[in-house]
Design a protein around this motif. Structure first.
Motif, PDB file in Angstrom:
ATOM      1  N   ILE A  77      -5.725  -4.305  -3.344  1.00 41.47           N
ATOM      2  CA  ILE A  77      -4.864  -5.167  -2.519  1.00 41.47           C
ATOM      3  C   ILE A  77      -5.688  -6.255  -1.838  1.00 41.47           C
ATOM      4  CG2 ILE A  77      -3.407  -5.221  -0.450  1.00 41.47           C
ATOM      5  CD1 ILE A  77      -2.449  -2.360  -1.322  1.00 41.47           C
TER       6      ILE A  77
ATOM      7  N   ASP B 103       0.900  -1.157   0.000  1.00 39.96           N
ATOM      8  CA  ASP B 103       0.000   0.000   0.000  1.00 39.96           C
ATOM      9  C   ASP B 103       0.938   1.206   0.000  1.00 39.96           C
ATOM     10  OD1 ASP B 103      -2.078   1.780   0.368  1.00 39.96           O
ATOM     11  OD2 ASP B 103      -2.513   1.160   2.422  1.00 39.96           O
TER      12      ASP B 103
ATOM     13  N   ASP C 145      -2.571   0.943   7.176  1.00 43.70           N
ATOM     14  CA  ASP C 145      -4.027   1.070   7.236  1.00 43.70           C
ATOM     15  C   ASP C 145      -4.620  -0.109   8.010  1.00 43.70           C
ATOM     16  OD1 ASP C 145      -6.807   0.763   6.549  1.00 43.70           O
ATOM     17  OD2 ASP C 145      -6.493   2.104   4.848  1.00 43.70           O
TER      18      ASP C 145
ATOM     19  N   SER D  25      -0.787   2.129  -5.816  1.00 39.46           N
ATOM     20  CA  SER D  25      -0.932   3.531  -5.426  1.00 39.46           C
ATOM     21  C   SER D  25      -2.038   4.208  -6.220  1.00 39.46           C
ATOM     22  CB  SER D  25       0.384   4.272  -5.654  1.00 39.46           C
ATOM     23  OG  SER D  25       0.680   4.314  -7.033  1.00 39.46           O
TER      24      SER D  25
ATOM     25  N   THR E  63       1.262  -2.353   4.962  1.00 42.08           N
ATOM     26  CA  THR E  63       0.327  -1.238   5.069  1.00 42.08           C
ATOM     27  C   THR E  63       0.284  -0.712   6.492  1.00 42.08           C
ATOM     28  OG1 THR E  63      -1.940  -0.485   4.655  1.00 42.08           O
ATOM     29  CG2 THR E  63      -1.691  -2.712   5.546  1.00 42.08           C
TER      30      THR E  63
ATOM     31  N   ALA F  70      -7.045   1.680  -3.860  1.00 42.09           N
ATOM     32  CA  ALA F  70      -5.825   0.895  -3.651  1.00 42.09           C
ATOM     33  C   ALA F  70      -6.088  -0.220  -2.632  1.00 42.09           C
ATOM     34  CB  ALA F  70      -4.682   1.791  -3.186  1.00 42.09           C
ATOM     35  N   ASP F  71      -6.802   0.107  -1.570  1.00 43.60           N
ATOM     36  CA  ASP F  71      -7.124  -0.897  -0.556  1.00 43.60           C
ATOM     37  C   ASP F  71      -7.935  -2.039  -1.167  1.00 43.60           C
ATOM     38  OD1 ASP F  71      -5.935   0.951   1.078  1.00 43.60           O
ATOM     39  OD2 ASP F  71      -7.682   1.289   2.350  1.00 43.60           O
TER      40      ASP F  71
ATOM     41  N   LEU G 185      -7.488  -2.006   6.186  1.00 47.07           N
ATOM     42  CA  LEU G 185      -6.958  -2.847   5.116  1.00 47.07           C
ATOM     43  C   LEU G 185      -6.260  -4.064   5.712  1.00 47.07           C
ATOM     44  CD1 LEU G 185      -6.258  -3.572   2.209  1.00 47.07           C
ATOM     45  CD2 LEU G 185      -4.299  -1.994   2.381  1.00 47.07           C
TER      46      LEU G 185
END
Length: 160
Positions: free
Chosen positions: A62, A9, A76, A34, A74, A58-59, A79
């Motif tokens: 992935i 990420d 996040d 990205s 990541t 992007a999340d 995520l």
């Protein structure tokens, strides 16, 4: 046979160079994901996917590809949760692994912090990324890739 891969990420990832270095040494493919253009080294093991500017694009990309052969990098938390549920190994850029036993607490803390910010409290952000964080990440990435490689079915020998 599943082959280990690293999914990054990447928009705000401070350890892309470290990922490249470890991945190239181990021969593991890397995909940098990205919303905007990001330079990557010219190497067949390193690829880039630029998704649309949509929220969580992007999340979503992935999470749809995360699975038992994937190591996701990541920061996040949401995520990370999605990827763990898909069976992936997940590392934060500071080297902290997200696990099925730790993710619930991380989500709860995230929610509390969001509530405090929404209520007008000034709580600050995470500490600045440091040299020890980078070192911890390198070690954790190498260790996680070793565990991942051991957990996947063995590759059959190449035909002669």
């Amino acid at each position: 046979m599943p082959v280990p891969e690293i999914l990054v990420d990447a928009d705000a990832c401070p350890v892309k160079d470290e990922v490249y270095r470890v991945a190239l040494r181990r021969g593991v493919p890397v995909t940098i994901v990205s919303n905007g253009p990001i330079r990557i080294p010219p190497h067949p093991l390193i690829g880039r996917v630029q998704v649309g500017a949509g929220f969580d694009a992007a999340d979503d990309w992935i999470a749809e590809r995360a699975g038992p052969a994937a190591l996701v990098v990541t920061a996040d938390i949401l995520l990370a949760d999605r990827c763990l549920k898909a069976g992936a190994t997940v590392l934060a850029p500071n080297g902290k692994p997200f696990t099925t036993s730790s993710i619930g607490n991380a989500i709860a803390v995230r929610a509390i912090m969001a509530d405090l910010r929404a209520g007008g409290d000034s709580i600050g952000g995470p500490p600045p990324f440091s040299k020890p964080d980078r070192s911890r990440f390198l070690s954790a990435l190498d260790e996680a890739l070793s565990r991942l490689a051991r957990s996947l079915p063995a590759q059959p020998p190449a035909p002669v």
